[in-house]
Design a protein around this motif. Sequence first.
Motif, PDB file in Angstrom:
ATOM      1  N   SER A  24      33.992  19.646  40.288  1.00  0.00           N
ATOM      2  CA  SER A  24      32.927  18.656  40.120  1.00  0.00           C
ATOM      3  C   SER A  24      31.655  19.084  40.834  1.00  0.00           C
ATOM      4  N   GLN A  26      30.737  22.164  41.457  1.00  0.00           N
ATOM      5  CA  GLN A  26      30.191  23.296  40.709  1.00  0.00           C
ATOM      6  C   GLN A  26      29.384  22.807  39.513  1.00  0.00           C
ATOM      7  N   VAL A  27      29.951  21.858  38.785  1.00  0.00           N
ATOM      8  CA  VAL A  27      29.276  21.329  37.600  1.00  0.00           C
ATOM      9  C   VAL A  27      28.009  20.588  38.016  1.00  0.00           C
ATOM     10  N   ALA A  28      28.093  19.769  39.050  1.00  0.00           N
ATOM     11  CA  ALA A  28      26.922  19.020  39.514  1.00  0.00           C
ATOM     12  C   ALA A  28      25.805  19.962  39.953  1.00  0.00           C
ATOM     13  N   ALA A  30      25.242  23.054  38.930  1.00  0.00           N
ATOM     14  CA  ALA A  30      24.685  23.719  37.746  1.00  0.00           C
ATOM     15  C   ALA A  30      23.757  22.774  36.982  1.00  0.00           C
ATOM     16  N   ILE A  31      24.143  21.533  36.862  1.00  0.00           N
ATOM     17  CA  ILE A  31      23.308  20.566  36.138  1.00  0.00           C
ATOM     18  C   ILE A  31      22.049  20.253  36.937  1.00  0.00           C
ATOM     19  N   ARG A  32      22.169  20.164  38.255  1.00  0.00           N
ATOM     20  CA  ARG A  32      20.970  19.941  39.075  1.00  0.00           C
ATOM     21  C   ARG A  32      19.986  21.098  38.937  1.00  0.00           C
ATOM     22  N   ARG A  33      20.490  22.337  38.899  1.00  0.00           N
ATOM     23  CA  ARG A  33      19.602  23.492  38.686  1.00  0.00           C
ATOM     24  C   ARG A  33      18.887  23.378  37.344  1.00  0.00           C
ATOM     25  N   GLN A  34      19.616  22.976  36.317  1.00  0.00           N
ATOM     26  CA  GLN A  34      19.022  22.809  34.989  1.00  0.00           C
ATOM     27  C   GLN A  34      17.973  21.705  35.008  1.00  0.00           C
ATOM     28  N   MET A  35      18.272  20.604  35.706  1.00  0.00           N
ATOM     29  CA  MET A  35      17.312  19.496  35.811  1.00  0.00           C
ATOM     30  C   MET A  35      16.035  19.959  36.510  1.00  0.00           C
ATOM     31  N   GLU A  38      13.972  22.197  34.183  1.00  0.00           N
ATOM     32  CA  GLU A  38      13.263  21.411  33.182  1.00  0.00           C
ATOM     33  C   GLU A  38      12.079  20.667  33.793  1.00  0.00           C
TER      34      GLU A  38
END
Length: 65
Positions: A24, A26-28, A30-35, A38
């Motif tokens: 969880s 790791q996924v969080a 990665a998504i924060r980096r993407q956010m 953007e």
Amino acid sequence: MTVNMTFSLPDEVAAYLKARPNASAQVAAAIRRQMLEEALDALPRRADDDAYLGASADAFFGAPR
């Protein structure tokens, strides 16, 4: 607060996450980096032909040592 979600992943991604101690997190991350990426992409950019900034860069980088 957290939310429990279920989703499908490609086999190699699932294998990678299963090998991590906290999938969880790791996924969080990665998504924060993407956010962040953007959000940064949405910021206004200076024009490449900005004469003032170009002259400033020339003066700075052309300065004698």
